[in-house]
Write a protein that holds these residues in place. Structure first.
Motif, PDB file in Angstrom:
ATOM      1  N   PHE B  58       0.887  -1.198  -0.107  1.00 44.23           N
ATOM      2  CA  PHE B  58      -0.022   0.021   0.120  1.00 44.23           C
ATOM      3  C   PHE B  58       0.866   1.201   0.064  1.00 44.23           C
ATOM      4  O   PHE B  58       1.333   1.532   1.109  1.00 44.23           O
ATOM      5  CB  PHE B  58      -0.997  -0.152   1.306  1.00 44.23           C
ATOM      6  N   LYS B  60       0.611   4.318  -0.092  1.00 44.10           N
ATOM      7  CA  LYS B  60       0.310   5.677   0.685  1.00 44.10           C
ATOM      8  C   LYS B  60       0.670   5.535   2.195  1.00 44.10           C
ATOM      9  O   LYS B  60       0.665   6.365   2.763  1.00 44.10           O
ATOM     10  CB  LYS B  60      -1.185   5.994   0.574  1.00 44.10           C
ATOM     11  N   GLU B 107      -4.838  -9.516  -4.609  1.00 42.76           N
ATOM     12  CA  GLU B 107      -4.348  -8.988  -6.003  1.00 42.76           C
ATOM     13  C   GLU B 107      -4.628  -9.749  -6.965  1.00 42.76           C
ATOM     14  O   GLU B 107      -3.992 -11.085  -7.039  1.00 42.76           O
ATOM     15  CB  GLU B 107      -3.087  -8.704  -5.886  1.00 42.76           C
ATOM     16  N   THR B 108      -5.617  -9.432  -7.949  1.00 38.20           N
ATOM     17  CA  THR B 108      -5.752 -10.207  -9.324  1.00 38.20           C
ATOM     18  C   THR B 108      -5.065  -9.496 -10.465  1.00 38.20           C
ATOM     19  O   THR B 108      -5.450 -10.145 -11.520  1.00 38.20           O
ATOM     20  CB  THR B 108      -7.357 -10.550  -9.296  1.00 38.20           C
ATOM     21  N   ASP B 109      -4.588  -8.532 -10.401  1.00 41.18           N
ATOM     22  CA  ASP B 109      -3.985  -7.893 -11.594  1.00 41.18           C
ATOM     23  C   ASP B 109      -2.619  -7.580 -11.240  1.00 41.18           C
ATOM     24  O   ASP B 109      -2.085  -6.913 -10.453  1.00 41.18           O
ATOM     25  CB  ASP B 109      -4.692  -6.647 -11.801  1.00 41.18           C
ATOM     26  N   ILE B 112      -1.010  -4.205 -11.707  1.00 42.73           N
ATOM     27  CA  ILE B 112      -1.428  -3.103 -10.788  1.00 42.73           C
ATOM     28  C   ILE B 112      -0.412  -3.440  -9.561  1.00 42.73           C
ATOM     29  O   ILE B 112       0.185  -2.578  -8.976  1.00 42.73           O
ATOM     30  CB  ILE B 112      -2.717  -3.151 -10.547  1.00 42.73           C
ATOM     31  N   GLU B 115       3.132  -2.170 -10.041  1.00 42.87           N
ATOM     32  CA  GLU B 115       3.114  -0.816  -9.920  1.00 42.87           C
ATOM     33  C   GLU B 115       3.131  -0.518  -8.325  1.00 42.87           C
ATOM     34  O   GLU B 115       3.864   0.227  -8.054  1.00 42.87           O
ATOM     35  CB  GLU B 115       1.691  -0.291 -10.537  1.00 42.87           C
ATOM     36  N   ASN B 116       2.238  -1.135  -7.803  1.00 45.26           N
ATOM     37  CA  ASN B 116       2.346  -0.842  -6.119  1.00 45.26           C
ATOM     38  C   ASN B 116       3.621  -1.142  -5.483  1.00 45.26           C
ATOM     39  O   ASN B 116       4.086  -0.430  -4.620  1.00 45.26           O
ATOM     40  CB  ASN B 116       0.975  -1.449  -5.269  1.00 45.26           C
TER      41      ASN B 116
END
Lengths: 104, 464
Positions: B58, B60, B107-109, B112, B115-116
């Motif tokens: 995460f 942020k 997480e299923t992508d 993405i 990227e995180n």
């Protein structure tokens, strides 16, 4: 970056936007996508959270309601256009397939 | 029987699958992750069970967040809705567990997720590794430069060797971590784009453990070989200071979190405090050494004034004195010995000097003995010492001295050289080679065969 990313929608993106034809919150989407697809497509909670943020940033969806931490969204005209383009792309693919192999 | 245990697993920051497998194995053997603390991962005893763990990133989130942000709580609610319960977090890394048999992953992508991971890496781990890398390069270059300029000095000091070794290892570690991450990321991006799969991660645990073991061995070797009590004390004080600063900084940061201070203020105070305390520690060490309290050398027995200068007089046990070679009735000599050692070699710098006002009449003696304990470094040291003596006699870049072989038998040595000014004028400076010892000697008087013999007996072999 995100614009390039959403040039072609993944299955998960497609169904999330589809769900947002009607106003709903994140948790509704988590339930609706497997229902709509008979469990063929599942969206992970982390993936959904990130995609909602990215769709918002791209103005493909907008926030409609905030109740505590529960936020509801609905698709925007821009999001609908992208969904329609994706639909056209998929049907074009299906049509090309049918021309060669026939329908069901 | 204790219900909690602390473990210290080593994982790369992005080793999602490695951490998940580790936590699942632990739960299977009856230990459930409770929290990730500053000092280890805390596990609580539980019934052995099959639990699925998910590690997600995460970006942020921050290590300085006083409590989970609204966004994190929303994220947690999303996860809870699909059966994932929050277990622990370490800055951006969030850990969840799910007791269902085949839960939908968080997480299923894969794209993405990558990227995180990358955003989180850029926020904390990669900058830390780049700082280590920059420091490692600078210190390794400094060490390399010292090695080129004066290998004998480096090889005869455990402190120098350990310092160089540590920075080279830190350089290797940061390079391997950054390299492994980018290599994995390149492959993971390709696979995620091609077929949407997440490429399994791994950690260089063996390599990190090896580095840790080498550093600890080096540190214990260095500490155990320190004969100088003041140096030993200064080193222990430094280690204690570093540990105390680390604990203090963590304590302050945790207190600020409990006081609900914002992450930016906490981060500023923590980083600023670390830098400030680090500077205070460095200045204190320099002050201790400079003030003589933690002198890296030895204490004078007396001092005397000479003009505006205060001259120190020593009475160190130097292995060879002028009195060993000739009758001396003078009693105002200062005998000074500087000793440094490593597991490879030792160095004895010895000076016998009269009172400055007597220096025209009374002879002095200066010599350096290198005692090689690890024979493969002998030739390297010998060649460099030979070059350095010649380099010390230059005029406008031109070497104006020569080392001319002399009969080594008087010195009881295998080789001996005398310094000549422009190959014609002999000087009272010698370079003598023994099987294990190398001696540089400078006298005020011409040496006789008998003097050379005494030098050989005193300095040619083990001089302790």
């Amino acid at each position: 970056m995100p614009r390039e990313k959403f040039k072609t929608l993944t299955e998960q993106m497609f169904y999330i936007l589809l769900c947002l034809k009607e106003e709903c919150c994140g948790m509704d989407i988590l339930d609706r996508v497997p229902e709509m697809t008979n469990g063929r497509v599942n969206v992970g909670s982390g993936t959904l959270y990130n995609l909602l943020e990215q769709f918002l940033a791209e103005e493909m969806i907008r926030e409609t309601k905030v109740e505590g931490r529960k936020r509801s969204y609905i698709i925007t005209p821009k999001g609908s256009d992208r969904l329609r383009e994706e639909y056209d792309r998929i049907t074009a693919q299906a049509s090309d397939y049918e021309k060669l192999f026939g329908g069901k | 029987m204790k219900d909690t245990k602390r473990f210290f697993p080593i994982f790369a920051f992005y080793d999602r699958t490695g951490i998940e497998n580790y936590l699942e194995e632990k739960a299977g053997s009856g230990w459930m992750l409770e929290k990730i603390a500053n000092f280890g991962w805390v596990f609580r005893r539980c019934e052995p069970k099959k639990v699925n763990f998910a590690v997600t990133y995460f970006p942020k989130a921050s290590a300085f967040d006083p409590e989970p942000t609204e966004e994190q709580l929303t994220f947690n609610e999303f996860c809870e809705h699909t059966g994932w319960i929050f277990a622990a977090q370490n800055a951006q890394m969030q850990i969840y567990y799910n007791e269902s048999e085949n839960p939908t992953p968080i997480e299923t992508d894969a794209l993405i997720e990558l990227e995180n991971i990358h955003k989180s890496a850029k926020k904390s781990h990669l900058p830390t590794y780049y700082i280590f890398l920059t420091n490692g390069i600078l210190h390794a270059l400094t060490f390399f430069q010292r090695w080129v300029n004066d290998p004998a000095d480096v090889l005869t000091s455990n402190v120098n060797l350990f310092n160089g070794l540590c920075w080279i290892l830190i350089l290797m570690m940061s390079l391997s971590e950054i390299g492994a991450y980018y290599s994995w990321r390149r492959k993971a991006l390709r696979v995620a784009k091609d077929n949407g799969e997440f490429v399994r991660t791994s950690s260089c645990q063996g390599f990190q453990l090896f580095i840790l073991a080498v550093m600890l061995t080096g540190l214990s070797l260095m500490i155990s070989s320190l004969h100088n009590a003041a140096l030993f004390g200064t080193l222990i004080a430094m280690l204690f200071g570093i540990t105390a600063i680390t604990i203090l900084i963590i304590f302050i940061s945790n207190c600020l979190k409990k006081m609900k201070v914002s992450k930016s203020v906490n981060g500023f105070i923590t980083f600023g405090g670390s830098i400030l305390l680090g500077i205070i520690l460095s200045v204190s060490v320099v002050y201790i050494i400079a003030s003589g309290t933690g002198s890296l050398g030895h204490d004078p027995v007396s001092t005397y004034e000479f003009g505006i200068f205060e001259i120190e007089v020593y009475d160190d046990p130097i292995p060879l004195k002028i009195e060993d070679m000739q009758e001396v009735s003078y009693d105002r000599y200062s005998y000074e010995l500087w000793h440094q050692s490593s597991f490879l070699a030792e160095k004895y710098d010895c000076v016998q000097e009269p009172h400055i006002s007597d220096s025209d009449e009374v002879p002095s003696l200066r010599y350096t003995v290198y005692e090689v304990k690890f024979s493969p470094v002998y030739n390297l040291m010998a060649e460099k010492i030979f070059e350095d003596i010649l380099d010390s006699y230059t005029n406008d870049g031109e070497i104006i001295a020569s080392l001319i072989p002399v009969d080594p038998t008087d010195f009881l040595a295998k080789d001996a050289y005398r310094v000549y000014y422009r190959e014609t004028e002999p000087m009272n400076r010698y370079l003598v080679f023994y099987p294990n010892n190398i001696i540089i000697l400078r006298t005020d008087n011409e040496l006789s065969s008998k003097d050379m013999n005494v030098i050989g007996q005193k300095l040619g072999a083990d001089i302790k």
